[in-house]
Enzyme design. Structure first.
Site, PDB file in Angstrom:
ATOM      1  CD  GLU A 154      -1.581  -2.413   1.569  1.00  9.33           C
ATOM      2  OE1 GLU A 154      -0.460  -2.525   2.103  1.00  9.33           O
ATOM      3  OE2 GLU A 154      -2.323  -3.389   1.347  1.00  9.33           O
ATOM      4  CG  HIS A 184     -10.740  -6.507   7.587  1.00 10.55           C
ATOM      5  ND1 HIS A 184      -9.791  -7.041   8.414  1.00 10.55           N
ATOM      6  CD2 HIS A 184     -10.278  -6.715   6.322  1.00 10.55           C
ATOM      7  CE1 HIS A 184      -8.801  -7.554   7.686  1.00 10.55           C
ATOM      8  NE2 HIS A 184      -9.077  -7.364   6.422  1.00 10.55           N
TER       9      HIS A 184
END
Ligand SMILES: Cc1ncc(C[n+]2csc(CCOP(=O)(O)OP(=O)(O)O)c2C)c(N)n1
Ligand SMILES: [Mg+2]
Lengths: 373, 342, 321
Positions: free
Chosen positions: B71, B140
């Site tokens: 990322e 998440h």
């Protein structure tokens, strides 16, 4: 209930799945399967996946048909050993379904007719075509910035014994945003194209505001295609036009600035709500919509006055009805003065620029009477 | 116009903009999916929840780039590309993963324009899914929009429906500033009528999904739907609410919020993000400062507790705002009695 | 190679337990009863078990999103794991973590991890503790081929080397990170990456318990002896989708079937130990049966277990607040 019967239910694949489509069975009824054998293909909004048998047995029943959409947990098949009786299987299915569907009763839907986008000589036009009858059909033509929604209170009422077609002019509503020169001549040619495409020889034109100018131009250019005219606050009969409305309509980009602009349209200001403003904004956000409006305004109201004078057309028109709201703040009702005698003029009190909405029943009945004459 | 899901609306926004502008590119982990696989099927996933499905097939590998799981480098690369002529839409998958690349967003992308004296333009969109409701647990499920809202230089968008998502994403792609576009993962299958054409919804302009006289409710993303559910119920009990969907938390449409509070005199804020320094706190401060005299009751916030998102369904349900909690908060502000000073 | 009979039995049981646990979850997940994400470790059992058979409770490991296998290999209680996955109060994390966050500090299991690349830096820290406190323990970071590309992982290889930490970096290379193949996503080789940091490197076939056990033994001995970090690259195959619900269209037809047929670590183990006369079929069968019962009762217990209490929502955010 028979313990050797295993229900095969719509599986849950992945986090978000709430329903799935039975894309295809991979095992025929009567076939024996092992645990882990592929039973069926299940399709979700993302993926198709094989569903493996949770147990061994004979696939006794395919309860769900291929292509059927079912909620997670719904019964799609029944697995059992070969000597379970059919009656037991039937009883099992009945009970399972009764328990599963309890509380999940579906409501019947009676959805209103949907407009569709059709190709009219290379242009995408959104059209709502309803009703049947013997007489010539009606075509509804909206005004500047309008769309088929302007006929919400009229369309079905007029269509009780006749085919009635509403459509969005180019640049408007759900139609393509190319307005060419944006002139009345241009829009009128599109009306004729639409009649050709729909196989309509002759139509009654019911037209509002700028659409009235389009209708008059159509009479001028293709008189044989027009059976009659019902004009609501039509353009083309005088020079005046409220440019504060036109400019505001083009520039307003939020509910707060648009609502005062839309208020010019009606006598009863309470009619202009957020919903109406939101519908207009939704249209104006479409790529090309504001450019189209600018072009139409430039072609028709360039110097703050109406470009076309269509009074001469009225000298030889098919039967014509003119309806105007007395308190019209966009196109003054004084434009209805001194029309030829053959033309019926109705001035409605306490009514603004949208008589078909503000006085819908009266307008509908006047048009029906006019057409029945 | 046709019924489209939240997922389809977002996909269509990217597709239309990629057709319109060859500088628009997509990148992220498995945005196509299947590269280096053994079946030869690429575009196998189209993103973990299928949102970018089909873009690779239409636009090919030069415009739809699968990334390794890195990322920090691909989000940074997207920013660098944005500053030098491309218009990337980078997908961060779950917004929680911002932990792995925050420097590139916070210290690089967001600050370019200001630090460089107005010389930089960074037309970058970072898409990510957020929110609880799927038992995806603590790493998440977060609703991190306050984190981005806190950082000057970023614009932050939270669409509340398919229609909103399409128009706001096209606006984001055409915008010349870095935009964080946050999609609530529970909403992907929600459907409504969405035009087929491209359209844009401007940033910083709140949407009133209903207007009422008694209480103003401000809600974000999926909470807008819940606020409307609560408002429907309250309506039948004679309490009428205005529901404001700010659409963007940065810029924030302060005027609309203040106007509505001035009209109703009561405010409930529904915010799914962790409660400390969140949007509910931010808007409370705004209203306390600018509209104190209009208030007939204390502001109420419907917010989660100051805990990570729990896994178990029972706990997650307790954690999240819902229609019943909103209804109770509205009733509480309605029932507030002003006590006379002795 | 000399392996204690006790170790063989324990390792077989652990591998069988992982297999049955995961296959049962595969079935149970499809019923819709299991909340959240579930990533299965089937096919990779010999890796976690072969490595952890060389560890004690005093050693520390970090796991990944695909963590059930590492947990079982490190000795975490199966019934507590199952209850956790069902979100029950009897779960090892009291229903607050779920499949992706199972941890048991008493076993030196510092958690499955929802963040790819989350574990390696933590294991540098755990190794620092072991080294500083001189407790004889070492740290093992399990991570995937996909995770090997994260900055956190590469930075950890450097840090562990610079600080000469007792860490074993175990790359579990199943060829895929989600739907993307490592031939696309991984530049260079793991071996060269290790070399780049001046770190020794070992590799082995992850379907062969004995290969893993022995190679991991060497790696762990290296770290325990105070020689600094080392990389162990384990070659594996994943039998199910990335997570439950993945149709795996990116994999060639037959790829998984072949792995199951030719590279099943349990079959290979059984073949080896029986052919070498180390264990009897009957002993292994008995384990199979015992495990079957254990998994069955763990599911029954998990389904029947109580849900967390409302008060649990607010508990354990801090030690003290
Ligand atoms: C920081 C971060 N980025 C992305 C993800 C999403 N994700 C979860 S697992 C995974 C693939 C990991 O691949 P690999 O490390 O090879 O492990 P495997 O799944 O093969 O066991 C990805 C991309 C994540 N959880 N965290
Ligand atoms: Mg992998």
């Amino acid at each position: 209930m028979n313990a050797s019967i295993t229900p095969i239910t719509m599986p849950k694949f992945g986090l978000a799945m709430t329903e799935g489509k039975l894309a295809g069975w991979m095992v025929r009824p009567g076939a024996t399967v092992k645990a882990g054998d592929d039973l069926a293909d299940i399709e979700t909004s993302k993926i198709t996946n094989a569903y493996e048998s949770p147990a061994a047995g004979v696939l006794r029943r395919q309860v769900a048909q291929e292509g059927e959409m079912l909620a997670v947990g719904a019964l799609i098949g029944v697995l059992a050993d070969a000597d379970t009786s059919d009656a037991d299987i039937d009883a099992f299915i009945a009970q399972f379904n009764a328990e599963f569907s309890a509380g999940a009763a579906e409501s019947a839907d009676d959805t209103p007719p949907e407009p569709s986008v059709i190709d009219v000589k290379g242009r995408a036009l959104r059209v709502l075509d309803i009703g049947h009858g013997d007489g010539d059909p009606i075509v509804l033509i909206h005004g500047f910035g309008g769309d088929i929604g302007n006929w919400l209170f009229n369309h079905a009422a007029l269509a009780s014994n006749r085919r009635v077609i509403a459509f969005d002019l180019p640049g408007h509503g759900g139609s393509g945003k190319d307005v060419g020169p944006g002139s009345l001549e241009f829009f009128s040619s599109v009306v004729v194209d639409l009649l050709d495409t729909l196989g309509i020889e002759r139509a009654h034109l019911v037209a509002h505001s700028l659409g009235g100018g389009v209708a008059l131009t159509t009479v001028k250019n293709a008189p044989s295609r027009v059976a009659s005219l019902a004009l609501l606050a039509p353009a083309g009969l005088g020079p005046d036009i409220n440019m504060a409305f036109i400019d505001g309509f083009i520039s307003a980009d939020r509910q707060k600035t648009l609502i005062p602009v839309l208020s010019y349209l009606v006598h009863d200001k309470g009619l202009i709500g957020r919903k109406m403003a939101d519908d207009v904004l939704r249209y104006k956000r479409l790529d090309g919509a504001v450019d189209a409006l600018r072009q139409v305004a430039a072609a028709n109201f360039a110097d703050g006055h109406q470009t076309d004078n269509l009074r001469p057309v009225l000298e030889s028109v098919p039967p014509t009805l003119v309806i105007w709201g007395k308190d019209d703040e966009i196109l003054p009702s004084s434009h209805a003065a001194e029309l030829p005698d053959a033309i019926t003029v109705e001035i409605l009190p306490d009514t603004g620029h949208m008589p078909q909405m503000e006085q819908s029943e009266e307008v509908n009945s006047k048009i029906r009477t006019f057409l029945a004459r | 116009m046709s019924k489209k899901s939240f997922r389809q609306a977002i996909n269509e926004a990217m597709r239309l903009e990629m057709r319109r502008d060859p500088r628009v590119i997509i990148m992220g982990e498995d945005v196509a999916g299947g590269q280096g696989g053994t079946s030869g099927v690429v575009d196998a996933w189209g993103g973990v929840l299928g949102v970018t499905k089909g873009l690779y097939t239409e636009f090919g590998p030069e415009r739809v780039l699968d990334t390794p799981i890195t990322e920090a480098s691909y989000i940074g690369a997207a920013a660098g590309a944005a500053a030098t002529g491309l218009r990337p839409v980078a997908e961060l998958m779950f917004v929680d993963f911002v932990g792995s690349c925050l420097d590139q967003i916070m210290n690089q992308t967001a600050k370019f324009r200001y630090m460089f004296g107005g010389k930089a333009r960074t037309p970058l969109v970072i898409r990510a899914m957020f929110g609880a409701g799927f038992n995806a647990a603590a790493q998440h499920s977060q609703a991190l929009y306050p984190l981005f809202t806190h950082i000057p230089g970023l614009k932050v968008v939270i669409p509340s429906s398919p229609y909103e998502a399409k128009g706001l994403l096209i606006e984001a792609i055409r915008d010349d500033d870095p935009v964080i576009f946050l999609e609530h993962k529970v909403m992907y299958d929600d459907e409504e009528e969405v035009p087929d054409e491209a359209y844009t919804i401007p940033f910083g302009e709140a949407n009133l999904t209903r207007e009422g006289d008694d209480v103003t409710i401000v809600a974000f993303g999926r909470m807008v739907k819940l606020a409307n559910e609560a408002a429907d119920k309250l309506e039948r009990q004679g309490i009428s609410c205005t529901v404001i969907d700010p659409r963007t938390t940065s810029p924030l449409d302060r005027d609309t919020i203040l106007d509505c509070v001035a009209d109703t005199g009561r405010l409930v804020i529904v915010d799914e993000s962790s409660p400390r320094c969140n949007m509910a706190a931010d808007i409370s401060a705004l209203v306390a400062e600018e509209a104190f005299d209009a208030l007939k009751a204390p502001i109420r916030r419907v917010i989660p507790p100051h805990t990570p998102v729990p896994f178990a369904s029972v706990l997650e349900a307790l954690y999240l705002p819902d229609a019943a909690k909103i209804e109770a908060a509205v009733k509480a502000v309605m029932n507030h009695k002003v006590t006379e000073a002795a | 190679m000399q392996i204690a009979r006790e170790t063989l039995l324990r390792s077989y049981r652990a591998m069988r337990t992982i297999r049955d646990f995961e296959e049962r979850l595969h079935v149970e997940f499809a019923t819709g009863e299991i909340p959240g994400f579930v990533h299965l470790y089937c096919g990779e059992e010999a890796s976690g078990v072969g490595v952890c058979a060389n560890l004690t409770d005093n050693d520390t490991i970090s796991s990944t999103h695909r963590g059930h296998g590492h947990c079982i290999a490190k000795g975490v209680e199966v019934s507590g794991m199952m209850a956790e996955i069902y979100g029950k109060s009897t779960g090892v994390c009291r229903g607050k973590g779920g499949s992706m966050h199972i941890a048991d500090f008493s076993r030196g299991m510092l958690g499955a991890n929802g963040i790819v690349g989350g574990g390696p830096p933590l294991m540098c820290g755990a190794a620092l503790s072991h080294k500083t406190l001189k407790d004889g323990g070492i740290a093992v970071a399990f991570y995937g081929d996909g995770a090997s590309n994260e900055g956190t992982t590469l930075e950890s290889l450097n840090l562990a080397t610079v600080w000469k930490l007792p860490v074993v970096f175990v790359v579990e290379d199943n060829g895929y990170g989600e739907a993307t193949g490592s031939s696309f996503a991984v530049a260079g080789t793991q071996k060269d990456r290790a070399a780049g940091f001046g770190m020794p490197y070992l590799e082995c076939d992850g379907s062969d318990f004995f290969a893993v056990y022995q190679t991991a033994g060497e790696a762990i001995a290296h770290a325990r002896a105070g020689n600094g970090p080392i990389m162990l690259h384990v070659h594996l195959q994943r039998w199910y989708g990335h997570f439950e619900g993945d149709a795996m269209t990116y994999r060639a037809a037959g790829e998984v079937a072949e792995a199951k047929r030719d590279h099943d670590c349990l079959d290979l183990f059984r073949k080896k130990v029986t052919e070498a006369g180390l264990l009897e079929h009957a002993e292994l069968d008995a384990i199979d049966e015992a495990v079957r019962d254990e998994i069955e009762s763990s599911v029954v217990a998990a389904k029947a277990a109580p849900l967390p209490e409302p008060a649990d929502l607010l508990a354990d955010v801090y030690v003290r607040y």
